[in-house]
Design a protein around this motif. Structure first.
Motif, PDB file in Angstrom:
ATOM      1  N   GLU A 213       0.741  -1.389   0.017  1.00  0.00           N
ATOM      2  CA  GLU A 213       0.092   0.076  -0.237  1.00  0.00           C
ATOM      3  C   GLU A 213       0.777   1.259  -0.037  1.00  0.00           C
ATOM      4  N   GLU A 214       1.950   1.137   0.633  1.00  0.00           N
ATOM      5  CA  GLU A 214       2.799   2.352   0.707  1.00  0.00           C
ATOM      6  C   GLU A 214       3.794   2.505  -0.320  1.00  0.00           C
ATOM      7  N   LYS A 215       4.048   1.609  -1.130  1.00  0.00           N
ATOM      8  CA  LYS A 215       5.213   1.457  -2.243  1.00  0.00           C
ATOM      9  C   LYS A 215       4.846   1.070  -3.464  1.00  0.00           C
ATOM     10  N   ALA A 216       3.729   0.594  -3.740  1.00  0.00           N
ATOM     11  CA  ALA A 216       3.369  -0.041  -5.008  1.00  0.00           C
ATOM     12  C   ALA A 216       2.505   1.148  -5.846  1.00  0.00           C
ATOM     13  N   PHE A 217       3.068   1.848  -6.957  1.00  0.00           N
ATOM     14  CA  PHE A 217       2.284   2.765  -7.499  1.00  0.00           C
ATOM     15  C   PHE A 217       2.507   2.568  -9.124  1.00  0.00           C
ATOM     16  N   SER A 218       1.666   3.490 -10.015  1.00  0.00           N
ATOM     17  CA  SER A 218       1.806   3.475 -11.236  1.00  0.00           C
ATOM     18  C   SER A 218       2.098   4.748 -11.608  1.00  0.00           C
ATOM     19  N   VAL A 219       2.938   5.069 -12.653  1.00  0.00           N
ATOM     20  CA  VAL A 219       3.192   6.476 -13.055  1.00  0.00           C
ATOM     21  C   VAL A 219       3.171   6.366 -14.564  1.00  0.00           C
ATOM     22  N   SER A 220       2.323   7.165 -14.757  1.00  0.00           N
ATOM     23  CA  SER A 220       1.828   7.453 -16.070  1.00  0.00           C
ATOM     24  C   SER A 220       2.206   8.914 -16.880  1.00  0.00           C
ATOM     25  N   GLY A 221       2.467   8.869 -18.155  1.00  0.00           N
ATOM     26  CA  GLY A 221       2.773  10.275 -18.770  1.00  0.00           C
ATOM     27  C   GLY A 221       3.403   9.967 -20.210  1.00  0.00           C
ATOM     28  N   LEU A 222       4.208  11.129 -20.630  1.00  0.00           N
ATOM     29  CA  LEU A 222       4.941  11.075 -21.859  1.00  0.00           C
ATOM     30  C   LEU A 222       6.135  10.117 -20.988  1.00  0.00           C
ATOM     31  N   LYS A 223       6.763   9.463 -22.137  1.00  0.00           N
ATOM     32  CA  LYS A 223       7.856   8.423 -21.751  1.00  0.00           C
ATOM     33  C   LYS A 223       9.116   9.321 -21.231  1.00  0.00           C
ATOM     34  N   LYS A 224       9.514  10.284 -21.771  1.00  0.00           N
ATOM     35  CA  LYS A 224      10.642  11.285 -21.224  1.00  0.00           C
ATOM     36  C   LYS A 224      10.273  11.421 -19.828  1.00  0.00           C
ATOM     37  N   ASP A 225       9.117  11.833 -19.794  1.00  0.00           N
ATOM     38  CA  ASP A 225       8.817  12.438 -18.316  1.00  0.00           C
ATOM     39  C   ASP A 225       8.723  11.394 -17.088  1.00  0.00           C
ATOM     40  N   VAL A 226       8.294  10.280 -17.524  1.00  0.00           N
ATOM     41  CA  VAL A 226       7.949   9.125 -16.737  1.00  0.00           C
ATOM     42  C   VAL A 226       9.331   8.690 -16.321  1.00  0.00           C
ATOM     43  N   ASP A 227      10.201   8.405 -17.449  1.00  0.00           N
ATOM     44  CA  ASP A 227      11.549   7.709 -17.201  1.00  0.00           C
ATOM     45  C   ASP A 227      12.584   8.767 -16.370  1.00  0.00           C
ATOM     46  N   ALA A 228      12.202  10.138 -16.466  1.00  0.00           N
ATOM     47  CA  ALA A 228      13.203  10.896 -15.866  1.00  0.00           C
ATOM     48  C   ALA A 228      12.382  10.878 -14.199  1.00  0.00           C
ATOM     49  N   ALA A 229      11.191  10.702 -14.058  1.00  0.00           N
ATOM     50  CA  ALA A 229      10.694  10.496 -12.751  1.00  0.00           C
ATOM     51  C   ALA A 229      11.068   9.351 -11.958  1.00  0.00           C
ATOM     52  N   THR A 230      11.157   7.982 -12.619  1.00  0.00           N
ATOM     53  CA  THR A 230      11.426   6.785 -12.018  1.00  0.00           C
ATOM     54  C   THR A 230      12.688   6.496 -12.180  1.00  0.00           C
ATOM     55  N   ALA A 231      13.785   7.352 -12.644  1.00  0.00           N
ATOM     56  CA  ALA A 231      15.036   6.944 -13.083  1.00  0.00           C
ATOM     57  C   ALA A 231      15.912   6.113 -11.832  1.00  0.00           C
ATOM     58  N   ASN A 232      15.698   6.687 -10.604  1.00  0.00           N
ATOM     59  CA  ASN A 232      16.434   6.068  -9.559  1.00  0.00           C
ATOM     60  C   ASN A 232      15.515   5.112  -8.679  1.00  0.00           C
ATOM     61  N   LEU A 233      14.234   4.945  -9.121  1.00  0.00           N
ATOM     62  CA  LEU A 233      13.279   4.010  -8.512  1.00  0.00           C
ATOM     63  C   LEU A 233      13.534   2.448  -8.996  1.00  0.00           C
ATOM     64  N   HIS A 234      12.720   1.593  -8.197  1.00  0.00           N
ATOM     65  CA  HIS A 234      12.631   0.244  -8.552  1.00  0.00           C
ATOM     66  C   HIS A 234      11.365   0.274  -9.344  1.00  0.00           C
ATOM     67  N   VAL A 235      11.644  -0.028 -10.723  1.00  0.00           N
ATOM     68  CA  VAL A 235      10.633  -0.382 -11.633  1.00  0.00           C
ATOM     69  C   VAL A 235      10.370  -1.682 -11.768  1.00  0.00           C
ATOM     70  N   ILE A 236       9.039  -2.305 -11.450  1.00  0.00           N
ATOM     71  CA  ILE A 236       8.572  -3.792 -11.424  1.00  0.00           C
ATOM     72  C   ILE A 236       8.220  -4.106 -13.074  1.00  0.00           C
ATOM     73  N   GLY A 237       7.685  -3.141 -13.716  1.00  0.00           N
ATOM     74  CA  GLY A 237       7.006  -3.298 -15.167  1.00  0.00           C
ATOM     75  C   GLY A 237       6.858  -2.030 -15.702  1.00  0.00           C
ATOM     76  N   GLN A 238       6.437  -2.371 -16.903  1.00  0.00           N
ATOM     77  CA  GLN A 238       6.116  -0.972 -17.754  1.00  0.00           C
ATOM     78  C   GLN A 238       5.385  -1.353 -18.946  1.00  0.00           C
ATOM     79  N   ASP A 239       4.324  -0.607 -19.330  1.00  0.00           N
ATOM     80  CA  ASP A 239       3.333  -0.710 -20.493  1.00  0.00           C
ATOM     81  C   ASP A 239       3.478   0.569 -21.433  1.00  0.00           C
ATOM     82  N   ALA A 240       3.453   0.540 -22.545  1.00  0.00           N
ATOM     83  CA  ALA A 240       3.555   1.726 -23.571  1.00  0.00           C
ATOM     84  C   ALA A 240       2.410   1.395 -24.543  1.00  0.00           C
ATOM     85  N   VAL A 241       1.684   2.528 -24.766  1.00  0.00           N
ATOM     86  CA  VAL A 241       0.588   2.515 -25.856  1.00  0.00           C
ATOM     87  C   VAL A 241       0.859   4.059 -26.424  1.00  0.00           C
ATOM     88  N   GLY A 242       1.266   3.930 -27.684  1.00  0.00           N
ATOM     89  CA  GLY A 242       1.605   5.373 -28.447  1.00  0.00           C
ATOM     90  C   GLY A 242       2.703   5.999 -27.795  1.00  0.00           C
TER      91      GLY A 242
END
Length: 283
Positions: A213-242
């Protein structure tokens, strides 16, 4: 306490469990999640001493577990468990006679709550009722470790709710380690204390639901913005549409920006991301 050290189980050339290290050292209701073929039943059977492991060591309450052990202190019921085709009341009586710590009052209360006909022979019961009888026998044993493999198979929605209530009541009366393997994720979330995720024979996650509940999140947006925001975080998966991307993280959420949509993950979505899915990118 349950302690697994470097546990490996092979069937011929197929390795089902891979060098598992796991310690469960306090009473609680633990949920074991995994895809079909992940090794859940093999893991439970190994802890129960129903089969020997290929290498490593399993201990329950400090005693080594194997098929040679006279009493492992574990009560285990697998899905589609079979019993002698006797009247239900006689099965419960036999269980009571062979287990000195058997909770007769709990078994009787659960029989009444689920409107089980004690005069019926086991094979005359529906799949759901057979499973319920097996579960009552297991929980009434009052052993320090209880293992339930897919206990809600064949249950309708009302029976599943009643089962979770029975599980909670059993733990209230006899605090101990109860591990439940299930595919119905969201329903059991209100009942369990900790979550174990098994993926391809390896432990992928072992922690509290609070941590999800405290640490599992989805982060959505343009790829450059999402990649920048999650660069130093533990990413467990990713989806891309357009041009839009959603990254799934298990970490502290990034700072909220106007260009990002950040939302908590449900337990089911967290599980899907942890074990991978088609179209996803494993970190």
């Amino acid at each position: 306490m349950i302690e697994l050290k470097q546990v490996t189980k092979q069937y011929g050339q197929s390795t089902v469990l891979h060098n598992i290290d796991l310690t469960i050292d306090e009473p609680g209701i633990y949920c074991l999640l995994g895809r079909n073929g992940a090794g859940k039943t093999t893991l439970l059977k190994s802890i129960a001493g129903c089969q020997n492991i290929t290498s490593g060591q399993i201990k329950v309450a400090g005693k080594a577990v194997s098929t040679a052990a006279l009493d492992t202190g574990v009560s285990y019921i697998e899905n589609f468990a079979k019993h002698f085709n006797l009247p239900v009341w006689k099965l419960l009586r036999i269980a009571s006679e062979v287990n000195g710590a058997y909770d007769d009052s709990f078994a009787a209360e659960m029989m009444e709550q689920f409107e089980l006909d004690g005069k019926k022979k086991f094979n005359q019961l529906s799949l759901g009722m057979k499973t319920m009888v097996s579960t009552i026998v297991c929980l009434a044993s009052s052993r320090p470790v209880i293992l339930l493999d897919e206990p809600v198979l064949g249950f309708d929605a009302i029976m599943r709710v009643e089962f979770y209530e029975m599980l909670t009541e059993s733990f209230r009366r006899h605090p101990r380690i109860i591990i439940v393997s299930t595919h119905i994720i969201e329903e059991i979330a209100k009942t369990i204390h900790k979550l174990i995720i098994l993926d391809k024979g390896r432990i992928r996650f072992f922690d509290t639901l609070q941590s999800v509940e405290e640490k599992a999140f989805s982060v959505s947006g343009l790829k450059k913005d999402v990649d920048a925001a999650t660069a130093n975080l533990h990413v467990i998966g990713q989806d891309a549409v357009g041009g839009l991307v959603t990254s799934y993280i298990f970490d502290q959420p990034p700072k909220q920006e106007a260009s990002l949509e950040i939302a908590p993950l449900s337990l089911q979505d967290f599980f899907v991301q942890m074990v991978g899915h088609k179209g996803g990118i494993r970190a």
